[in-house]
Design a protein around this motif. Sequence first.
Motif, mmCIF file in Angstrom:
data_model
loop_
_atom_site.group_PDB
_atom_site.id
_atom_site.type_symbol
_atom_site.label_atom_id
_atom_site.label_comp_id
_atom_site.label_asym_id
_atom_site.label_seq_id
_atom_site.Cartn_x
_atom_site.Cartn_y
_atom_site.Cartn_z
ATOM 1 N N PHE A 10 0.827 -1.196 0.000
ATOM 2 C CA PHE A 10 0.000 0.000 0.000
ATOM 3 C C PHE A 10 0.866 1.253 0.000
ATOM 4 C CE2 PHE A 10 -3.415 -2.833 0.844
ATOM 5 C CZ PHE A 10 -2.939 -3.746 1.767
ATOM 6 N N GLN A 11 0.209 2.394 -0.168
ATOM 7 C CA GLN A 11 0.908 3.668 -0.113
ATOM 8 C C GLN A 11 1.385 3.932 1.315
ATOM 9 O OE1 GLN A 11 1.592 5.752 -2.738
ATOM 10 N NE2 GLN A 11 2.847 6.870 -1.262
ATOM 11 N N ILE A 12 2.687 3.979 1.507
ATOM 12 C CA ILE A 12 3.228 4.134 2.853
ATOM 13 C C ILE A 12 3.532 5.600 3.149
ATOM 14 C CG2 ILE A 12 4.223 1.819 2.971
ATOM 15 C CD1 ILE A 12 6.930 3.068 2.244
ATOM 16 N N GLU A 13 3.573 5.933 4.421
ATOM 17 C CA GLU A 13 3.995 7.253 4.868
ATOM 18 C C GLU A 13 5.358 7.100 5.551
ATOM 19 O OE1 GLU A 13 2.588 10.215 4.584
ATOM 20 O OE2 GLU A 13 0.691 9.615 3.653
ATOM 21 N N VAL A 14 6.262 8.008 5.266
ATOM 22 C CA VAL A 14 7.608 7.928 5.834
ATOM 23 C C VAL A 14 7.795 9.022 6.881
ATOM 24 C CG1 VAL A 14 10.082 8.004 5.370
ATOM 25 C CG2 VAL A 14 8.541 6.913 3.733
ATOM 26 N N PHE A 15 8.213 8.631 8.079
ATOM 27 C CA PHE A 15 8.505 9.554 9.173
ATOM 28 C C PHE A 15 10.011 9.536 9.419
ATOM 29 C CE2 PHE A 15 4.175 8.397 9.600
ATOM 30 C CZ PHE A 15 3.520 9.355 10.352
ATOM 31 N N HIS A 16 10.570 10.700 9.699
ATOM 32 C CA HIS A 16 11.987 10.720 10.074
ATOM 33 C C HIS A 16 12.088 10.777 11.590
ATOM 34 C CE1 HIS A 16 16.274 11.283 9.786
ATOM 35 N NE2 HIS A 16 16.170 12.215 10.717
ATOM 36 N N ASP A 17 12.672 9.729 12.158
ATOM 37 C CA ASP A 17 12.792 9.607 13.603
ATOM 38 C C ASP A 17 14.249 9.855 13.999
ATOM 39 O OD1 ASP A 17 11.456 8.530 16.207
ATOM 40 O OD2 ASP A 17 13.319 7.406 16.051
ATOM 41 N N PRO A 18 14.499 10.651 15.046
ATOM 42 C CA PRO A 18 15.888 10.941 15.431
ATOM 43 C C PRO A 18 16.659 9.729 15.931
ATOM 44 C CG PRO A 18 14.358 11.776 17.090
ATOM 45 C CD PRO A 18 13.539 11.349 15.919
ATOM 46 N N VAL A 19 15.936 8.673 16.319
ATOM 47 C CA VAL A 19 16.590 7.475 16.856
ATOM 48 C C VAL A 19 16.712 6.378 15.797
ATOM 49 C CG1 VAL A 19 16.434 5.638 18.591
ATOM 50 C CG2 VAL A 19 15.798 7.982 19.197
ATOM 51 N N HIS A 20 15.614 6.096 15.087
ATOM 52 C CA HIS A 20 15.591 4.966 14.151
ATOM 53 C C HIS A 20 15.752 5.378 12.690
ATOM 54 C CE1 HIS A 20 14.410 2.740 17.639
ATOM 55 N NE2 HIS A 20 13.223 3.313 17.726
ATOM 56 N N GLY A 21 15.844 6.658 12.419
ATOM 57 C CA GLY A 21 16.001 7.099 11.040
ATOM 58 C C GLY A 21 14.674 7.117 10.296
ATOM 59 N N GLN A 22 14.683 6.637 9.035
ATOM 60 C CA GLN A 22 13.475 6.636 8.210
ATOM 61 C C GLN A 22 12.538 5.506 8.642
ATOM 62 O OE1 GLN A 22 13.237 9.185 6.066
ATOM 63 N NE2 GLN A 22 15.295 9.779 6.696
ATOM 64 N N ILE A 23 11.315 5.870 9.004
ATOM 65 C CA ILE A 23 10.317 4.887 9.436
ATOM 66 C C ILE A 23 9.159 4.900 8.441
ATOM 67 C CG2 ILE A 23 8.561 4.381 11.183
ATOM 68 C CD1 ILE A 23 10.428 5.367 13.309
ATOM 69 N N ALA A 24 8.870 3.752 7.840
ATOM 70 C CA ALA A 24 7.742 3.632 6.914
ATOM 71 C C ALA A 24 6.566 3.016 7.657
ATOM 72 C CB ALA A 24 8.123 2.766 5.722
ATOM 73 N N LEU A 25 5.418 3.679 7.623
ATOM 74 C CA LEU A 25 4.243 3.198 8.346
ATOM 75 C C LEU A 25 3.079 2.907 7.402
ATOM 76 C CD1 LEU A 25 4.148 5.434 11.570
ATOM 77 C CD2 LEU A 25 5.093 3.135 11.295
ATOM 78 N N HIS A 26 2.384 1.851 7.710
ATOM 79 C CA HIS A 26 1.190 1.419 6.983
ATOM 80 C C HIS A 26 0.123 2.521 7.066
ATOM 81 C CE1 HIS A 26 -2.436 -0.932 6.127
ATOM 82 N NE2 HIS A 26 -1.658 -1.899 5.654
ATOM 83 N N PRO A 27 -0.684 2.708 6.012
ATOM 84 C CA PRO A 27 -1.711 3.763 6.029
ATOM 85 C C PRO A 27 -2.707 3.644 7.179
ATOM 86 C CG PRO A 27 -1.955 2.306 4.112
ATOM 87 C CD PRO A 27 -0.629 2.035 4.698
ATOM 88 N N LEU A 28 -2.980 2.423 7.649
ATOM 89 C CA LEU A 28 -3.892 2.263 8.787
ATOM 90 C C LEU A 28 -3.274 2.847 10.057
ATOM 91 C CD1 LEU A 28 -6.508 1.212 10.018
ATOM 92 C CD2 LEU A 28 -5.435 -1.040 10.257
ATOM 93 N N LEU A 29 -1.966 2.653 10.222
ATOM 94 C CA LEU A 29 -1.284 3.225 11.389
ATOM 95 C C LEU A 29 -1.340 4.746 11.350
ATOM 96 C CD1 LEU A 29 1.910 0.967 11.559
ATOM 97 C CD2 LEU A 29 -0.265 0.645 12.721
ATOM 98 N N VAL A 30 -1.205 5.314 10.158
ATOM 99 C CA VAL A 30 -1.256 6.769 10.008
ATOM 100 C C VAL A 30 -2.650 7.288 10.365
ATOM 101 C CG1 VAL A 30 -0.980 8.696 8.402
ATOM 102 C CG2 VAL A 30 0.561 6.732 8.262
ATOM 103 N N LYS A 31 -3.678 6.545 9.988
ATOM 104 C CA LYS A 31 -5.046 6.959 10.340
ATOM 105 C C LYS A 31 -5.252 6.950 11.857
ATOM 106 C CE LYS A 31 -7.595 5.891 6.109
ATOM 107 N NZ LYS A 31 -8.039 7.292 5.917
ATOM 108 N N ILE A 32 -4.638 5.991 12.541
ATOM 109 C CA ILE A 32 -4.719 5.948 14.011
ATOM 110 C C ILE A 32 -3.964 7.134 14.607
ATOM 111 C CG2 ILE A 32 -3.995 4.656 16.069
ATOM 112 C CD1 ILE A 32 -4.485 2.075 14.445
ATOM 113 N N ILE A 33 -2.797 7.427 14.045
ATOM 114 C CA ILE A 33 -1.997 8.553 14.545
ATOM 115 C C ILE A 33 -2.763 9.867 14.412
ATOM 116 C CG2 ILE A 33 0.072 9.944 14.062
ATOM 117 C CD1 ILE A 33 1.487 7.292 13.337
#
Length: 384
Positions: A30-53
């Motif tokens: 699916f279309q993923i969203e990418v977050f930049h985290d200062p600890v883990h670097g590039q984080i790709a999250l499932h669209p359902l997780l983004v809807k929860i966020i």
Amino acid sequence: MLSIENERAKKMDIQNIVDEFVELKARCKFQIEVFHDPVHGQIALHPLLVKIIDTPEFQRLRSIKQLGGVSYVYPGGSHSRFEHSIGVAHLAGELAYNLQSRQKKLNITDEDILCVQIAGLCHDLGHGPFSHLYDTMFMQKVKRQNNKWTHEKASVWLFDHLVNHHGLKVEMEKYGLKEEEEEEEWPFEGRGEEKSFLYEIVANKLNGIDVDKFDYLDRDCHHLGLNNTFDYQRYFLLARVCKVNGRNHICLREKEAGNLYDMFYSRYSLHRRVYQHKVTKNVELMITEAFLKADLFLNLSEATKKENIEDYINLTDEVFEKILYSSDEENMIEAREILQRIHKRSLYKFVGEEKDTLSNEEKKKLKADLERGLLPPGSLEVHE
């Protein structure tokens, strides 16, 4: 020569980020969203997780400090539950994906991995103001008889509210998530006993080795400026599911015991140097006292009732400022004065302690004797 080497290093870093992103995208249908985290670097999250966020129930975690009153001792320790929860969701997915790719016979599905990620994302939804200060200090003092409130229970309430209030059940079904029939002799919901190891990824009640701990050790050390010698990436590579006493558990080779010792030592060190620091506990004690004095007027404890869940969603660290800048001279003056003392660094002084073997009358007499001999009347606080 040095500038050429620096340019080469920069290009390698950029290429590593691109390669990591391509790999993550290939794993997701699916279309993923990418977050930049200062600890883990590039984080790709499932669209359902983004809807929860993107819901008020989750966004409130931006306003809840991960480490309570620690920032009054370590100024860098002001990060929130928001980024920690996203980090746990990421690590939960990474560990589940590693097990899926290395042990095909476990039949770990993409839906299993998504469920584990949701568990990681939402495991701290129920935390109150200043995190553990609220449930282990404040609520312990206001709990009425038979009141069994915990932040874990509040997390379940908030998750149910989040799903029902924002129509996420339809979204979950869209991605193949549905309620499964419960097994009579199996205490957990969602997956059967053959996938018992999935319940050890986010919160391992068997041995405490889980991705929740991996993230907060790394994240806390990063923000506090301390070293963390534990390598969770090595754990991910070497972890395997084995059958122990008839049940599947996440296991590690005996030779990796040293790496796990590092994890537990890092946790011990953080408790000794940070979480249980005497000034940290002093500040948290004062914040708790202020909350207790303001509770009658702000209903801080009443918000924990299930029927008051909307009030709880609005209950964050901002209550500190609400008390500190309150114009209610009659009702909030005592609570406000305590918080003002924190800002002025006029903290409580330690006089002494006595084991809780005294009767109420003996406690009153002890307090009176101390005030008469050491301090002006009314200036002594007794904390039980």
